[in-house]
Design a protein around this motif. Structure first.
Motif, PDB file in Angstrom:
ATOM      1  N   GLN A 148      19.432 -40.463 -55.259  1.00  0.00           N
ATOM      2  CA  GLN A 148      20.409 -40.312 -56.325  1.00  0.00           C
ATOM      3  C   GLN A 148      21.745 -40.937 -55.956  1.00  0.00           C
ATOM      4  O   GLN A 148      22.525 -41.294 -56.831  1.00  0.00           O
ATOM      5  N   LEU A 149      22.008 -41.058 -54.680  1.00  0.00           N
ATOM      6  CA  LEU A 149      23.294 -41.573 -54.221  1.00  0.00           C
ATOM      7  C   LEU A 149      23.319 -43.097 -54.190  1.00  0.00           C
ATOM      8  O   LEU A 149      24.311 -43.715 -54.574  1.00  0.00           O
ATOM      9  N   LEU A 150      22.225 -43.727 -53.748  1.00  0.00           N
ATOM     10  CA  LEU A 150      22.146 -45.178 -53.606  1.00  0.00           C
ATOM     11  C   LEU A 150      20.973 -45.732 -54.400  1.00  0.00           C
ATOM     12  O   LEU A 150      19.956 -45.050 -54.574  1.00  0.00           O
ATOM     13  N   SER A 151      21.126 -46.968 -54.866  1.00  0.00           N
ATOM     14  CA  SER A 151      19.995 -47.640 -55.485  1.00  0.00           C
ATOM     15  C   SER A 151      18.997 -48.033 -54.399  1.00  0.00           C
ATOM     16  O   SER A 151      19.313 -48.035 -53.202  1.00  0.00           O
ATOM     17  N   ASP A 152      17.788 -48.385 -54.821  1.00  0.00           N
ATOM     18  CA  ASP A 152      16.770 -48.794 -53.848  1.00  0.00           C
ATOM     19  C   ASP A 152      17.249 -49.990 -53.029  1.00  0.00           C
ATOM     20  O   ASP A 152      17.019 -50.063 -51.816  1.00  0.00           O
ATOM     21  N   LEU A 158      21.368 -51.199 -46.508  1.00  0.00           N
ATOM     22  CA  LEU A 158      22.095 -50.350 -45.574  1.00  0.00           C
ATOM     23  C   LEU A 158      21.229 -49.994 -44.362  1.00  0.00           C
ATOM     24  O   LEU A 158      21.684 -50.067 -43.216  1.00  0.00           O
ATOM     25  N   VAL A 159      19.989 -49.606 -44.601  1.00  0.00           N
ATOM     26  CA  VAL A 159      19.091 -49.242 -43.500  1.00  0.00           C
ATOM     27  C   VAL A 159      18.842 -50.452 -42.610  1.00  0.00           C
ATOM     28  O   VAL A 159      18.836 -50.339 -41.368  1.00  0.00           O
ATOM     29  N   HIS A 194      29.113 -53.052 -49.593  1.00  0.00           N
ATOM     30  CA  HIS A 194      30.371 -52.418 -49.987  1.00  0.00           C
ATOM     31  C   HIS A 194      30.127 -51.289 -50.982  1.00  0.00           C
ATOM     32  O   HIS A 194      30.722 -50.206 -50.863  1.00  0.00           O
ATOM     33  N   ARG A 195      29.261 -51.513 -51.964  1.00  0.00           N
ATOM     34  CA  ARG A 195      28.978 -50.472 -52.955  1.00  0.00           C
ATOM     35  C   ARG A 195      28.280 -49.271 -52.305  1.00  0.00           C
ATOM     36  O   ARG A 195      28.552 -48.122 -52.654  1.00  0.00           O
ATOM     37  N   ALA A 199      29.916 -45.427 -52.028  1.00  0.00           N
ATOM     38  CA  ALA A 199      29.243 -44.206 -52.482  1.00  0.00           C
ATOM     39  C   ALA A 199      29.165 -43.171 -51.369  1.00  0.00           C
ATOM     40  O   ALA A 199      29.412 -41.975 -51.587  1.00  0.00           O
ATOM     41  N   ILE A 200      28.836 -43.627 -50.159  1.00  0.00           N
ATOM     42  CA  ILE A 200      28.690 -42.697 -49.028  1.00  0.00           C
ATOM     43  C   ILE A 200      30.030 -42.105 -48.627  1.00  0.00           C
ATOM     44  O   ILE A 200      30.148 -40.899 -48.382  1.00  0.00           O
ATOM     45  N   ILE A 201      31.066 -42.923 -48.566  1.00  0.00           N
ATOM     46  CA  ILE A 201      32.383 -42.434 -48.154  1.00  0.00           C
ATOM     47  C   ILE A 201      32.942 -41.459 -49.184  1.00  0.00           C
ATOM     48  O   ILE A 201      33.492 -40.401 -48.832  1.00  0.00           O
ATOM     49  N   LYS A 202      32.790 -41.767 -50.465  1.00  0.00           N
ATOM     50  CA  LYS A 202      33.289 -40.851 -51.501  1.00  0.00           C
ATOM     51  C   LYS A 202      32.521 -39.536 -51.465  1.00  0.00           C
ATOM     52  O   LYS A 202      33.100 -38.464 -51.666  1.00  0.00           O
ATOM     53  N   ARG A 203      31.210 -39.622 -51.208  1.00  0.00           N
ATOM     54  CA  ARG A 203      30.409 -38.400 -51.087  1.00  0.00           C
ATOM     55  C   ARG A 203      30.903 -37.561 -49.913  1.00  0.00           C
ATOM     56  O   ARG A 203      31.026 -36.338 -50.011  1.00  0.00           O
TER      57      ARG A 203
END
Length: 222
Positions: A148-152, A158-159, A194-195, A199-203
């Protein structure tokens, strides 16, 4: 799903409030608990300088039955018992909302963490009110799965960046190397990272605890 951490002020007539308030330097950790029809069973670990005195008060309290000492050491003890006043267990059962263990109780106050739907959390608040359990909200946060946090695509990039050493210090993989490895343009790789990072930092920032002592539990979950 929402997760809330609460501090409960236990009613004066309940054994754990009386015993923990009489021994404020003793910490009670509920390790396991299960409700019966009219009673509840629990495994609790006591720690602190006055454990022996707290055990004596528990052993003589009329709301506790079948008390068994399962472990004892200097400054610590674990007991199994049945209680006729398992208010937290009854609240959890009637609201259909399991309370996460361990629950820590000290000086008449319990720290409780629950996770569930907003409707269930609001129902738990009603049960607290009905049983005379005063509470304050310490933290509230939304529990999102990474899907729900990141798109596929964001998750894949990122991984891969982590595995290839893009975030290592010193960096083992440049942005150009990462883009080549993924078979995408450098600009696309940079924007996708960046996107995902945004998302991770705001979370992470959203989950930094904020005290909301004067807030009702029904309000944030209405």
């Amino acid at each position: 799903m929402a997760q809330a951490t609460l501090t409960l002020t236990l009613p004066d007539h309940v054994w754990i409030q009386q015993v923990s308030a009489a021994h404020p330097n003793t910490t009670f950790r509920v390790l396991a608990a299960v409700p019966d029809t009219e009673t509840g069973f629990a495994l609790v670990r006591l720690s602190g300088p006055a454990v022996e005195h707290a055990l004596q008060d528990m052993n003589s309290h009329p709301q506790l039955t079948e008390l068994t000492l399962t472990q004892r050491s200097d400054g610590e003890a674990t007991v199994h018992f049945e209680t006729t006043e398992p208010l937290l267990l009854f609240s959890s059962r009637d609201a259909g909302m399991p309370i996460e263990l361990p629950v820590t109780i000290q000086d008449g106050r319990a720290t409780v963490t629950v996770t569930g739907s907003r409707d269930r959390l609001a129902e738990l608040a009603e049960q607290f009110d009905r049983l005379g359990l005063q509470y304050q909200i310490d933290t509230v946060s939304e529990q999102l799965h990474e899907s729900q946090l990141l798109s596929d695509r964001q998750l894949e990039v990122l991984v891969t960046a982590v595995r290839e050493g893009y975030y290592d210090t010193p960096r083992r993989c440049s942005l150009t190397d990462l883009a080549d490895h993924l078979g995408i343009a450098k600009s696309t790789c940079s924007e996708t990272l960046h996107r995902a990072e945004e998302a991770i930092i705001k979370r992470f920032v959203d989950q930094i605890p904020e005290t909301t002592a004067d807030e009702s539990l029904e309000e944030p979950f209405a």
